[in-house]
Motif scaffolding. Structure first.
Motif, PDB file in Angstrom:
ATOM      1  N   VAL A  82      10.238  64.530 -42.075  1.00 14.19           N
ATOM      2  CA  VAL A  82       9.206  64.862 -41.091  1.00 14.19           C
ATOM      3  C   VAL A  82       8.923  66.365 -41.019  1.00 14.19           C
ATOM      4  CG1 VAL A  82       8.605  64.723 -38.657  1.00 14.19           C
ATOM      5  CG2 VAL A  82       9.924  62.894 -39.717  1.00 14.19           C
ATOM      6  N   SER A  87       8.583  67.059 -35.959  1.00 15.65           N
ATOM      7  CA  SER A  87       7.173  66.854 -36.296  1.00 15.65           C
ATOM      8  C   SER A  87       6.372  68.139 -36.099  1.00 15.65           C
ATOM      9  CB  SER A  87       6.577  65.740 -35.441  1.00 15.65           C
ATOM     10  OG  SER A  87       6.240  66.241 -34.154  1.00 15.65           O
ATOM     11  N   GLN A 116       1.930  57.498 -37.270  1.00 20.64           N
ATOM     12  CA  GLN A 116       3.376  57.702 -37.371  1.00 20.64           C
ATOM     13  C   GLN A 116       3.836  57.616 -38.820  1.00 20.64           C
ATOM     14  OE1 GLN A 116       5.178  58.728 -34.977  1.00 20.64           O
ATOM     15  NE2 GLN A 116       4.240  58.073 -33.061  1.00 20.64           N
ATOM     16  N   GLU A 129      14.252  60.276 -30.531  1.00 17.52           N
ATOM     17  CA  GLU A 129      12.854  60.501 -30.198  1.00 17.52           C
ATOM     18  C   GLU A 129      12.594  62.004 -30.009  1.00 17.52           C
ATOM     19  OE1 GLU A 129       9.738  59.450 -26.732  1.00 17.52           O
ATOM     20  OE2 GLU A 129      11.740  58.600 -26.549  1.00 17.52           O
ATOM     21  N   TYR A 156      12.706  63.692 -33.447  1.00 19.53           N
ATOM     22  CA  TYR A 156      11.480  63.429 -34.193  1.00 19.53           C
ATOM     23  C   TYR A 156      10.345  64.329 -33.699  1.00 19.53           C
ATOM     24  CZ  TYR A 156       7.213  60.972 -35.572  1.00 19.53           C
ATOM     25  OH  TYR A 156       5.975  60.659 -36.056  1.00 19.53           O
ATOM     26  N   TYR A 157      10.263  64.443 -32.397  1.00 18.97           N
ATOM     27  CA  TYR A 157       9.193  65.255 -31.821  1.00 18.97           C
ATOM     28  C   TYR A 157       9.305  66.709 -32.276  1.00 18.97           C
ATOM     29  CZ  TYR A 157       5.982  67.033 -28.248  1.00 18.97           C
ATOM     30  OH  TYR A 157       4.943  67.629 -27.598  1.00 18.97           O
ATOM     31  N   ASN A 165       7.643  59.081 -39.313  1.00 16.82           N
ATOM     32  CA  ASN A 165       8.574  58.492 -38.343  1.00 16.82           C
ATOM     33  C   ASN A 165       9.385  57.387 -39.023  1.00 16.82           C
ATOM     34  OD1 ASN A 165       9.799  57.031 -36.277  1.00 16.82           O
ATOM     35  ND2 ASN A 165       8.106  57.408 -34.857  1.00 16.82           N
ATOM     36  N   SER A 166      10.715  57.491 -38.940  1.00 18.98           N
ATOM     37  CA  SER A 166      11.571  56.587 -39.709  1.00 18.98           C
ATOM     38  C   SER A 166      11.567  55.159 -39.171  1.00 18.98           C
ATOM     39  CB  SER A 166      13.003  57.124 -39.745  1.00 18.98           C
ATOM     40  OG  SER A 166      13.484  57.245 -38.423  1.00 18.98           O
TER      41      SER A 166
END
Ligand SMILES: Nc1ncnc2c1ncn2[C@@H]1O[C@H](COP(=O)(O)OP(=O)(O)O)[C@@H](O)[C@H]1O
Ligand SMILES: [Mg+2]
Lengths: 264, 429
Positions: free
Chosen positions: A80, B382, A53, B375, B378-379, A58-59
């Motif tokens: 990211v 990413s 991560q 979440e 972020y996914y 990931n923050s």
């Protein structure tokens, strides 16, 4: 050739109501190049996911010391999405579910994010590629048409992470416990997918708790992590040794004072 | 002495009515409504203050409509395009007219089918005295449409309308739509309100009545796109008879300030209504939406689902009201209202209200005011997707439970495009 280097990395987790987090990674060093497959093994709670991560950005994970370098340049200041476009990919241990967004449109958006606005991937080309990659993973159109991970079983989620990997074709892929919850057939399929990526332009960091996966994806190097540090590195035979002696055995060999969470 | 609405507009109202050759009973209804409008109250929207919008102070309801129109012609055999009292397009598949389906502007309907209009117009779903704005809608109506599906006729193609609001000049927009599905009939109807021009500060007062008679099935979709300088009141109200079903899918894609009053009365036994509402607000926009279903009949089902996204400094309030009256045994009232706030200056509210006056029923509610799921963001990111695109995907997912309910693919695509455009506008700093 590209390189990914982790240098003396210290990482803390940031809880919402805390100012100072708890340190999880306590100085990790690792260097790999495309063309190589590295495996990281270690007991539960040791910081393997934290490492993945932190590399992805990931923050929730705060780098307090050290650096992560892609082709010699620090990526710590990159958000990211920029890290991803620079060539990093993380197959997550717990992928998010997003209802209302299909796998197909998600993967197209991911591919197009890497292309010029005036050069978006043509639908036919995309579908052809998707067909081919689904074939490698024994996946059907039906799965790609479903909403992103929604209602997927654990195994389907893992497969879907690998499908994204094959579609996006990053320089470096970190695979976090891609084997957990898979039966032997599914494990073979997933491994086949990863192996199809092997080549001079691809490197992978495979995180696993068990040696089993490494029978199917043979690593060039194996690192063992305990209590936030890499405590031993070696060839594939190190994984075999671990399988026989267990993490406790290795710990005692090395004379480390580490409590293993799995220990009774 | 201050002049009253009545003094200001009575002569013009009568002249307009005569000019459009309305039957005398309709002209009298207008006069009556205008006479009583001052005594009536503005509708109440919990937690929303809109008095300052002066929706009850029209300025020029009977100005000539501007004829400079632009709109995309949807692909359908059954279309009505109106700008106020002007009808620009009106077509209906001959197969449907042969079966007795009527789809016209309101004046043609008043002329050719006066009994039908009189039977239902502010007589079944709503009454003129409902509130001040409904009374004014009747008195000052300057545009409108009528859709009628006769008994047991099942319309298997979509019926669409585009109602253009002229905002290039000072002209209040007062529009009335009447949809009647007679016993055992089936119909899918879509309406799209669309502002033209952005020069004037106007009032829009919309009343839409839907009558779903016994054993009928009505699917009603609406895409509302009023422009920034309009103050909008939209009242959509449904009557549901025995074993009838009325489903709503309403997309509020306005740039205007708006109060929306969406009500359904499950009058017959075994009636069923699913009301789905999506809204996106941007800029400084203020929106207040009341969606209410009342179970009067036994074994009736009323479900409300509202999802909203609030950007920039706008505010959005969803009130959901499920009301089961005494005697409506075996009924079910469920609702879910959720809003997502995308900025620190956005304000959102979701108020579930259950009024249960009968014991033998089931009821439930869920409401939330939240922010974009980190979440999920972020996914997506990413995988290389930039923040704004990721945000739009997450939002589209959030709104999908409503979008997927719309039966026609073409409409789903249009709504999705509208959402995308509105979000892109709203993401600009
Ligand atoms: N987001 C988080 N918030 C709080 N604690 C965390 C978080 N992520 C990991 N940890 C803690 O950090 C330690 C290492 O976890 P993790 O990196 O998931 O280990 P592994 O993947 O090796 O099992 C554990 O003690 C875990 O509880
Ligand atoms: Mg882990």
């Amino acid at each position: 050739m590209s390189t990914l280097e982790v240098k003396d990395l210290h990482v803390s987790v940031v809880e919402e109501d805390e100012t100072k987090g708890q340190e999880i990674l306590k100085g990790v060093n690792l260097k790999m190049s495309t063309g190589e497959i590295h495996a990281i093994m270690g007991p539960n709670g040791t910081g393997k996911s934290t490492l993945s991560q932190a590399i992805m950005g990931n923050s929730a994970y705060k780098v307090t010391q050290g650096d992560v370098l892609l082709d010699g340049k620090s990526i710590l200041d990159m958000p990211v999405d920029e890290r991803a476009r620079a060539g990093l990919f993380l197959a997550m241990q717990y992928p998010a579910e997003i209802a209302g967004v299909t796998n197909i449109e998600f993967m197209r958006a991911a591919i197009n994010a890497r292309r010029d606005e005036n050069d978006q991937i043509p639908v036919m080309e995309f579908m052809k590629k998707l067909d081919e990659k689904q074939g490698i993973l024994d996946m059907t159109d039906e799965m790609s048409e479903r909403y992103l991970n929604e209602g997927f079983s654990g195994g389907e989620k893992k497969r879907n992470e690998i499908l994204q990997l094959l579609m996006i074709e990053p320089k470096f892929a970190i695979l976090d416990e891609i084997d957990s919850g898979l039966d032997i057939d599914a494990l073979k399929v997933v491994s086949r997918g990863v192996n199809s990526m092997r080549g001079d332009n691809f490197g992978s960091l495979i995180i696993t708790h068990y040696q089993r996966l490494l029978n199917y994806i043979i690593p060039d190097q194996v690192h063992v992590m305990m209590d936030g540090r890499i405590v031993k590195s070696g060839g594939p035979e190190l994984a075999k040794k671990l399988e026989d002696e267990g993490y406790a055995g290795l710990r005692d060999d090395l004379g480390l004072d580490v409590k293993l969470t799995d220990e009774i | 002495m201050r002049s009253s609405i009545k003094d200001d507009f009575m002569d013009d109202t009568i002249a307009f009515s005569k000019n459009h050759e309305e039957p005398l009973w309709f002209q009298k209804m207008r006069e009556e409504a205008l006479n009583h409008a001052t005594e009536l109250q503005l509708p109440i929207f919990e937690k929303i203050s809109y008095r300052g919008w002066r929706l009850d102070h029209p300025k020029a309801p009977f100005a000539e409509a501007n004829t400079d129109n632009s709109f995309d012609l949807p692909e359908t055999n059954n279309l009505l395009v109106q700008n106020g009292d002007q009808t620009l397009v009106n077509k209906l598949d001959p197969k449907l007219s042969e079966q007795g389906v009527i789809f016209t502007d309101i004046w043609t309907a008043l002329k050719d089918y006066p009994e039908l209009v009189q039977k239902y117009f502010l007589a079944t779903a709503l009454k003129p005295a409902e509130n001040k704005l409904v009374a004014l809608n009747l008195a000052l109506m300057n545009g409108g449409a009528f859709l009628y599906v006769p008994k047991n006729v099942k319309v298997d193609q979509s019926i669409q309308s585009i109602y253009l609001q002229d905002n290039s000049q000072q002209k209040d927009y007062v529009h009335h739509v009447l949809v009647v599905a007679d016993q055992g009939s089936e119909v899918t109807y879509l309406e799209n309100f669309l502002s033209q021009g952005d020069q004037a500060d106007n009032i829009a007062n919309i009343v839409v009545e839907v009558v779903a008679a016994a054993n009928s099935r009505v699917h009603f979709s609406a895409l509302d796109q009023f422009g920034q300088h309009v103050s909008t009141y939209i009242n959509r109200h449904g009557y549901v008879g025995d074993n009838a079903r009325l489903d709503w899918a309403i997309g509020l894609m306005n740039d205007s300030q708006v109060v929306g009053d969406f009500g359904t009365d499950l009058r017959g036994e075994g009636g069923h209504s699913e009301a789905k509402v999506v809204a996106i607000t941007t800029g400084e926009q203020v929106s207040g939406i009341d969606t209410k279903i009342t179970n009067y009949g036994q074994h009736t089902i009323g479900h409300i689902l509202q999802h909203g996204v609030i950007l920039q400094s706008s505010s959005l309030t969803f009130n959901g009201v499920g009301h089961i009256v005494k005697g409506a045994r075996g009924s079910d009232a469920q609702q879910e209202s959720r809003v997502l706030m995308l900025s620190r200056t956005a304000r959102g509210d979701a108020n579930p209200i259950l009024l249960i006056d009968e014991n033998d029923v089931t009821a439930g509610h869920a409401a939330s005011v939240g922010r974009v799921n980190e979440e999920q963001m972020y996914y997506l990111m990413s995988r290389g997707i930039d923040q704004e695109t990721a945000q739009r995907l997450v939002i589209r997912g959030f709104l999908s439970s409503v979008i997927t309910e719309i039966p026609e693919k073409e409409v789903r695509v249009r709504l999705t495009d509208m959402i995308e455009r509105k979000l892109i506008n709203g993401q600009q700093k």
